[in-house]
Scaffold this active site. Structure first.
Site, PDB file in Angstrom:
ATOM      1  N   HIS A 172       0.831  -1.202   0.000  1.00 32.44           N
ATOM      2  CA  HIS A 172       0.000   0.000   0.000  1.00 32.44           C
ATOM      3  C   HIS A 172       0.868   1.256   0.000  1.00 32.44           C
ATOM      4  CE1 HIS A 172      -3.931  -2.020   1.140  1.00 32.44           C
ATOM      5  NE2 HIS A 172      -3.049  -2.983   1.290  1.00 32.44           N
ATOM      6  N   ASP A 221      -5.726   5.926   1.953  1.00 29.12           N
ATOM      7  CA  ASP A 221      -5.894   4.560   1.477  1.00 29.12           C
ATOM      8  C   ASP A 221      -7.354   4.147   1.593  1.00 29.12           C
ATOM      9  OD1 ASP A 221      -5.799   1.533   1.512  1.00 29.12           O
ATOM     10  OD2 ASP A 221      -3.651   1.930   1.386  1.00 29.12           O
TER      11      ASP A 221
END
Length: 472
Positions: A16, A111
C-alpha cells in the site's frame, strides 16, 4: 501563491505504501508540498533520505498504529492493523491535520482501507480523495460484498470443483468471468466475521470521498473503471505508477521496507536471455512447510533456472516463522538463486527473466504486465483471487493455479510458460505491455488523468485560499 499542500495516508503495509509514495513523487514534481503519514514502524524503516534528495517537497510524518512495538505486523497478523488504526490512529491523525497551517491541506488522499481519514477530513472541512490500491475490477467486486451476502454467495464453502466453478451473476460486467473460487479470499468467511464486516464497512465509507484514484490504466480495465464512475464524481486511473514516474526504479527501491539484495542482478546478467523464472509471493504472504516444499520440488523438477525471493518470515510452522533448510539453499546453486528480497521491477525488466510465479498482488501483477512478462498465479488473500482470474481469463497474460499446491502442477505450468507453449499468452503480454507504456506517455490516458488530478487539486487549493481571504 503558495503551493498546494496534500496529506497522504497509506495503510501500513509495503504493497500500500509503495504506490502512494509514487503518487507523492508525482505530486511533488508538480510543485506540491506533501505530508506523507506512516505508522511509526514504517516511518523508521523507510529510506526517507533517498526521497528527500529527489523530492524535497515531501515531509515524512508518523502516528502510532495502536499495536505493541513487538507486534509482527505481517503475515496473518496484518489484519490486527485494520482495527487498531481505526480506534487509536484516528484521533491522533485528526489532531495532526488540525495543527497544520503551512498552508492547511488542500485535500487528504487516504488509502481505501483507512477511510477513517474521510471522517477526519469531513470534520475539518477538507476535501477527501480515496486511493484504492487494488485493481479497478477488484474494487468494483468489493462494492458488491453486501449483495453477495444477500444473494447467498457468501460464505463460499470449499466444495466440489463444480460448486467452486459456478459463475457469479450479481456483479455487473463480471457475469461470465467470476466464479465462486475467484471471489476475494474474505468471501470464504462467515458474514458475521469481523474481517469481512470491516471490508463491507470500508467499501461503503469510501463512497463519501469526492474522488477515487486507481493505479491502473483505462485500456486494461475500461469496463470496471466505467462502473466505478457511477459511484464516484471523479475517477483517476493513473497507472502503472512505476512507469509514470521518471524516477520509478529509485522510487521502488527506496520505498521498500525490506532489505534489498542487489547482487541477484549480477547473477541475472550471467544467465541466457529469457531463461529464468522469477518467484516471489510478496511482502505479506506466508507458506507452511508443506506448501514450500511442493513449490520447491516443482521448480527443481521443471529443470528451469529460477530466482526466488524468500523473506525471512515467509515460511511458517506451528511455532511461527522458520528458516529455509540449509541443504535446499546449497542445492539451489546449480540452477537457482535465493535472495531475501529482490529489486523486483529491475528483475522483471531484465532480459534473462522469462516469467513470474506470483501471489497476484496488484503491484506485482501490474509490474509484470508493464514489462510483458507472463505470470503463473497462486493467489492467497485479499484481491489476489480476482487479479489471478483477470490475468488468466480477461487479459490472457498468464495461468491461474489458485486452490492448487502440488509439485506436478507447478512443474507443468513452469514448463508451459518457460518453453513458450502458450502462444496466446505470449502474444497478449506483448500487446498489453505496449498499451501500458502508451498510457503514461505524453497524451496517453494515464498521463491525461494525472494532469487532470493535479489541476483539480490546484483548484481545491485556490478555492480554499479564496475562502480564507474572504473570511480574513
Amino acid at each position: 501563491m503558495d503551493s498546494p499542500h496534500v496529506v497522504i495516508l497509506p495503510f501500513p503495509a509495503q504493497g500500500h505504501i509503495k504506490p502512494m509514495l509514487m503518487l507523492a513523487e508525482l505530486l511533488s514534481q508538480a510543485g506540491f508540498t506533501i505530508s506523507f503519514v506512516n505508522n511509526e514502524q514504517s516511518h523508521r524503516r523507510l529510506d526517507q533520505a533517498a526521497f528527500r534528495r529527489r523530492c524535497p517537497g515531501i515531509e515524512f510524518l508518523s502516528i502510532p498504529d495502536g499495536l505493541p512495538p513487538d507486534h509482527p505486523r505481517t503475515g496473518p497478523s496484518t489484519v490486527d492493523l485494520f482495527f487498531s488504526t481505526n480506534t487509536v490512529s484516528k484521533p491522533i491523525f485528526k489532531n495532526l491535520i488540525a495543527s497544520m497551517s503551512r498552508p492547511p491541506p488542500a485535500c487528504i488522499i487516504s488509502d481505501g482501507i483507512m477511510s477513517f481519514a474521510i471522517d477526519v477530513a469531513a470534520d475539518l472541512g477538507i476535501p477527501a480523495i480515496t486511493f484504492r490500491t487494488f485493481s479497478a475490477t477488484c474494487t468494483w467486486t468489493y462494492f458488491h460484498l453486501q449483495k453477495l451476502i444477500q444473494e447467498g454467495e457468501i460464505p463460499v464453502l470449499q466444495g466440489s470443483d463444480e460448486d467452486m466453478d459456478k459463475l457469479i451473476s450479481c456483479i455487473p460486467g463480471l457475469e461470465n468471468i467470476m466464479r465462486r473460487r475467484d471471489l476475494p479470499q474474505i468471501c470464504r468467511l462467515d458474514p458475521e466475521n469481523p474481517i469481512l464486516k470491516f471490508y463491507v464497512t470500508e467499501s461503503s465509507k469510501m463512497t463519501k470521498a469526492s474522488a477515487l484514484i486507481l493505479n491502473t490504466f483505462e485500456e486494461l480495465e475500461a469496463p470496471a473503471i466505467s462502473h466505478l464512475r457511477t459511484i464516484f464524481p471523479a475517477v483517476y486511473a493513473i497507472g502503472p505508477l512505476q512507469t509514470a514516474s521518471k524516477s520509478s526504479a529509485a522510487s521502488y527501491n527506496s520505498s521498500s521496507l525490506l532489505q534489498i539484495d542487489q547482487s541477484c542482478l549480477s547473477w541475472l546478467d550471467s544467465q541466457p536471455s529469457r531463461s529464468v523464472l522469477y518467484v516471489s509471493f510478496g511482502s505479506v504472504i506466508v507458506l507452511n512447510r508443506d506448501q514450500f516444499m511442493e513449490f520447491w520440488f516443482g521448480l527443481v523438477n521443471s529443470e528451469k533456472s529460477f530466482l526466488w525471493a524468500i523473506r525471512p518470515d515467509m515460511i511458517w510452522d506451528e511455532n511461527g516463522p522458520s528458516k529455509v533448510p540449509e541443504e535446499l539453499i546449497m542445492g539451489a546453486t546449480e540452477r537457482g538463486r535465493i535472495v531475501g528480497w529482490a529489486p523486483q521491477e529491475d528483475v522483471l525488466a531484465h532480459d534473462a527473466v522469462a516469467g513470474f510465479l506470483t501471489h497476484s498482488g496488484w503491484n506485482s501483477t501490474l509490474e509484470s504486465i508493464s514489462v510483458g512478462k507472463p505470470m503463473i498465479c497462486w493467489p492467497v488473500i485479499a484481491d489476489q483471487q480476482v487479479n489471478s482470474r483477470c490475468v488468466s481469463e480477461m487479459w490472457k497474460v498468464g495461468m491461474d493455479m489458485k486452490d492448487i499446491c502440488d509439485r506436478s502442477t507447478v512443474e507443468k505450468l513452469v514448463r508451459d510458460l518457460m518453453e513458450g507453449r502458450r502462444e496466446d499468452i505470449m502474444k497478449s503480454t506483448v500487446e498489453i505491455a505496449g498499451l501500458a507504456q502508451d498510457s503514461v506517455r505524453e497524451g496517453g490516458s494515464s498521463d491525461r488523468n494525472i494532469k487532470k488530478l493535479i489541476e483539480d487539486i490546484k483548484l481545491l487549493h485556490s478555492t480554499k485560499n479564496a475562502s480564507r481571504t474572504i473570511i480574513d
